[in-house]
Design an enzyme around this catalytic site. Structure first.
Site, PDB file in Angstrom:
ATOM      1  N   HIS A 190      55.806  27.263  40.407  1.00  0.00           N
ATOM      2  CA  HIS A 190      54.477  27.475  40.993  1.00  0.00           C
ATOM      3  C   HIS A 190      54.275  26.634  42.244  1.00  0.00           C
ATOM      4  CE1 HIS A 190      53.803  29.502  37.153  1.00  0.00           C
ATOM      5  NE2 HIS A 190      53.109  30.303  37.940  1.00  0.00           N
ATOM      6  N   ARG A 297      45.104  33.714  40.124  1.00  0.00           N
ATOM      7  CA  ARG A 297      45.595  32.770  39.101  1.00  0.00           C
ATOM      8  C   ARG A 297      44.500  31.735  38.853  1.00  0.00           C
ATOM      9  NH1 ARG A 297      50.779  33.430  42.118  1.00  0.00           N
ATOM     10  NH2 ARG A 297      52.408  33.951  40.635  1.00  0.00           N
ATOM     11  N   ARG A 333      42.970  37.032  36.447  1.00  0.00           N
ATOM     12  CA  ARG A 333      43.815  36.766  35.288  1.00  0.00           C
ATOM     13  C   ARG A 333      43.220  35.605  34.503  1.00  0.00           C
ATOM     14  NH1 ARG A 333      50.030  35.039  35.990  1.00  0.00           N
ATOM     15  NH2 ARG A 333      49.131  33.035  36.576  1.00  0.00           N
ATOM     16  N   GLU A 432      55.477  40.275  30.778  1.00  0.00           N
ATOM     17  CA  GLU A 432      56.291  39.144  31.224  1.00  0.00           C
ATOM     18  C   GLU A 432      57.399  38.783  30.238  1.00  0.00           C
ATOM     19  OE1 GLU A 432      53.868  36.322  33.860  1.00  0.00           O
ATOM     20  OE2 GLU A 432      52.569  36.628  32.142  1.00  0.00           O
ATOM     21  N   ASN A 455      58.396  37.049  37.692  1.00  0.00           N
ATOM     22  CA  ASN A 455      58.865  35.653  37.661  1.00  0.00           C
ATOM     23  C   ASN A 455      59.211  35.256  36.229  1.00  0.00           C
ATOM     24  OD1 ASN A 455      58.068  35.696  40.302  1.00  0.00           O
ATOM     25  ND2 ASN A 455      56.138  34.632  39.945  1.00  0.00           N
ATOM     26  N   ASP A 456      58.302  35.608  35.330  1.00  0.00           N
ATOM     27  CA  ASP A 456      58.552  35.274  33.931  1.00  0.00           C
ATOM     28  C   ASP A 456      59.456  36.289  33.259  1.00  0.00           C
ATOM     29  OD1 ASP A 456      57.338  32.785  33.360  1.00  0.00           O
ATOM     30  OD2 ASP A 456      55.390  33.704  33.668  1.00  0.00           O
ATOM     31  N   ARG A 466      62.931  29.117  34.907  1.00  0.00           N
ATOM     32  CA  ARG A 466      62.662  29.390  36.326  1.00  0.00           C
ATOM     33  C   ARG A 466      62.479  28.125  37.147  1.00  0.00           C
ATOM     34  NH1 ARG A 466      56.526  32.039  35.978  1.00  0.00           N
ATOM     35  NH2 ARG A 466      56.234  31.421  38.134  1.00  0.00           N
ATOM     36  N   CYS A 503      53.537  41.848  40.366  1.00  0.00           N
ATOM     37  CA  CYS A 503      52.903  40.740  41.079  1.00  0.00           C
ATOM     38  C   CYS A 503      53.768  39.475  41.087  1.00  0.00           C
ATOM     39  CB  CYS A 503      51.523  40.438  40.522  1.00  0.00           C
ATOM     40  SG  CYS A 503      51.572  39.937  38.817  1.00  0.00           S
TER      41      CYS A 503
HETATM   42  C1  PEP Z   1      54.936  36.178  37.026  1.00  0.00           C
HETATM   43  O1  PEP Z   1      55.355  35.600  36.014  1.00  0.00           O
HETATM   44  O2  PEP Z   1      55.628  36.972  37.704  1.00  0.00           O
HETATM   45  C2  PEP Z   1      53.570  35.926  37.503  1.00  0.00           C
HETATM   46  C3  PEP Z   1      53.052  36.581  38.515  1.00  0.00           C
HETATM   47  O3  PEP Z   1      52.888  34.907  36.882  1.00  0.00           O
HETATM   48  P1  PEP Z   1      53.121  33.367  37.232  1.00  0.00           P
HETATM   49  O4  PEP Z   1      54.060  33.281  38.405  1.00  0.00           O
HETATM   50  O5  PEP Z   1      51.792  32.778  37.519  1.00  0.00           O
HETATM   51  O6  PEP Z   1      53.737  32.857  35.966  1.00  0.00           O
HETATM   52 MG    MG Z   2      53.929  34.564  34.779  1.00  0.00          MG
END
Ligand code: PEP
Ligand code: MG
Length: 582
Positions: A190, A297, A333, A432, A455-456, A466, A503
């Site tokens: 993040h 977020r 979210r 996710e 991402n997750d 990650r 996203c």
């Molecule tokens: C993701 O996991 O792709 C996502 C958009 O959420 P975050 O990056 O906040 O975990």
């Molecule tokens: Mg995520």
């Protein structure tokens, strides 16, 4: 010269500020009489949390059989229990009405100076212990990790540290921070995501940069290629000056497409949305040509503070965001706390694997009183414009049902109190986890929209942390398994007539955008500054090429093969596009 992983493009040049893991400049702030009790409670929580941390370290040392080393923490623990210090801090807060950080810092500094003044090695060592414990307590009071030096910068600087938490990065002064470089870190942490949203050049995984550089040294930070140059020469500066001009002229070209639609050459429309972390960022949506917010977020409202935001504060933040969007949609979210986003105001329940633990919707369901405040605030904001509600990291249908039951109860309460809200507020979930992707058809029958958090999904799908820079080579957005999961979700959504967006950071990578579109994705949500490059690729793309790329990817044997084909396509359609990192 130091080489690392570029995570946010741009060039920064200026003096370095090296931040240690614990280094604080505390300012004394007057507090109202009514806040005294809360302040003292906060102090007690920080002491408990520090004690838990020290116990955990001690346990770990014992486990590694370094029992003699573990003993040093006994002295640290005694400092935490020192009644003279606790009483002095409590008295200062109550009588002088100052914030507890200032009271604690003043008290411990006095003790440390007294211990240092004595010609006795044993007592000097106790001063070191006290400094260490004091820094830990302050870290917990202020929100963990590195903090303050970056808050009151006099001159624009490049921040260099071992690591930077998202909460610290979120507080960077955009005018004063020219970029940052860290020893560890990864592209989808993040902290890196924030750097892209803030348009801040950043390089991570530089190994030992924070111990090699000294505050005040002149450095050049290259967020395109992941390079940090100490004491750059005239010719370095000239070369980078040229590069900056080239990028500026490219940004200027992209300006021209800001108002145009994100549609392919053959007229297929893609919804291009923006990810934001703070209501203030809604101004960036239109500025960069976004059509609305695809992901807000909200957890950043909960970080860097001693108390949680109440319903009213949250309602105002969400209402401001939706009003600022002037009719464009806003996907809010619910809290995604946990893993690398830790709220200082909450007691820390240490877990062995926080990314697999009580994070996101699991946290909200475990803390209904916090969750309900947020749900009510979101519902109330929905009276002011097109709001959608999104639950993060849902992995079972039961979680969705329990969240919806609480939402329904909030609706009933608001209705009974005649408080306005959108009765048809669309509700969606983030996909996710691999299991959620596999039953996307089931979820599609229960929700109004799906949002794939790649991402997750990559982290959990490939079992690759990650945040861990040692295994970034295994973090592969083009892994055929991940692409099949994405394809499965998109197909399920299409069958049930439920819109699906992406996203995660994949959606902002020009190399990967054609792949996602070829898989059938028709909505992307990205950090505001990356919007123009994504739109540019879409406008140069033909559906036939995108679909052929996706088909070959689903049948591919390796992520390298897919990446090679994706790069080749981008090179054909937009050879000048900077392939940013995911
Ligand atoms: C993701 O996991 O792709 C996502 C958009 O959420 P975050 O990056 O906040 O975990
Ligand atoms: Mg995520």
């Amino acid at each position: 010269m130091f080489h690392g992983i570029p995570v946010s493009s741009g060039i920064g040049h200026g003096p370095v500020l090296v931040v240690g893991p614990r280094s604080f400049q505390i300012s004394s702030v007057e507090i109202p009489q009514t806040a005294v009790d809360d302040e003292i409670q906060r102090f007690k929580r920080a002491l408990v949390k520090t004690r838990e941390e020290l116990k955990a370290i001690q346990k770990e040392l014992c486990r590694r059989a370094e029992t003699s080393d573990a003993g040093i923490f006994d002295a640290h623990l005694l400092v935490l229990e020192d009644q003279t210090i606790i009483e002095e801090v409590t008295r200062l807060v109550a009588e002088n009405r100052i914030n507890v950080e200032a009271a604690f810092s003043q008290t411990t500094e006095r003790f440390i100076s007294a211990l240092n003044a004595v010609e006795d090695n044993y007592l000097r060592d106790r001063a070191v212990d006290m400094r260490d414990v004091a820094d830990r307590v302050l870290g917990n009071l202020l929100g963990g990790g590195t903090t303050d030096p970056t808050r009151n910068l006099k001159v624009p600087s490049i921040i260099v540290g071992h690591d930077l938490s998202p909460s610290v990065t979120a507080q960077f002064d955009r005018e004063k921070v020219l970029g940052f470089a860290t020893d560890v870190g990864s592209p989808t942490s993040h902290t890196a995501i924030l750097a892209r949203s803030l348009n801040l050049p950043a390089v991570v995984a530089l190994h030992d940069v924070s111990s090699q550089l000294r505050s005040g040294q002149d450095v050049l930070l290259d967020g395109y290629d992941g390079i940090v140059i100490r004491n750059p020469s005239e010719s370095d500066l000239f070369r980078y000056g040229e590069l900056i001009r080239r990028h500026e002229s490219r940004d200027h070209e992209l300006e021209a497409i800001r108002e145009l639609r994100a549609e392919t050459l053959d007229g297929v429309d893609v919804e291009l949305l923006t990810n934001i972390d703070h209501p203030d960022e809604v101004d960036d949506v239109a500025r960069y040509g976004g059509q609305g917010v695809g992901l807000f977020r909200t957890e950043y409202l909960f970080l860097n503070r001693g108390t949680l935001p109440d319903e009213t504060e949250q309602f105002e933040a969400y209402r401001n965001a939706v009003q600022g969007l002037e009719g464009r949609p806003l996907v809010i979210r619910t809290l995604d706390l946990g893993a690398d986003k830790v709220a200082a105001a909450l007691p820390d329940a240490a877990e062995a694997n926080p990314a697999l633990g009580v994070r996101a919707i699991r946290f909200s369901l475990a803390h209904p009183s916090i969750f309900i405040k947020q749900l009510r605030a979101i519902l109330r904001a929905s009276a002011y414009g097109p709001v959608k509600l999104l639950y993060p990291m849902v992995s079972t249908v039961e979680e969705l049902s329990r969240a919806n039951e609480l939402l329904e109860a909030c609706r009933e309460e608001l209705k009974a109190a005649s408080v306005a809200f959108d009765a048809k507020l669309p509700v969606g979930i983030m996909i996710e986890t691999p299991t959620a992707a596999m039953i996307a058809d089931v979820f599609s029958r229960e929700v109004d929209f799906l949002c794939i958090g790649t991402n997750d999904l990559i982290q959990y799908g490939s079992a690759v942390d990650r945040l861990n820079e040692r295994i970034t080579d295994l973090y592969q957005p083009t892994h055929p398994g991940i692409l099949r999961l994405i394809g499965q979700v998109v197909d399920a959504g299409a069958r049930e007539n439920v819109p699906v967006s992406v996203c995660g950071e994949m959606a902002a990578d020009p190399v990967l955008v054609p792949l996602l579109i070829g898989l059938g994705v028709r909505a992307l949500s990205v950090s505001a500054p990356l919007t123009p490059q994504v739109k540019d690729v879409i406008r140069k793309l033909k559906m036939a090429s995108a679909e052929a790329l996706a088909q070959s990817a689903l049948a591919a044997v390796s992520s390298e093969e897919v990446m090679g084909n994706a790069r080749a396509l981008l090179n054909r359609i937009a050879p000048d596009l900077d392939a940013s990192s995911t």
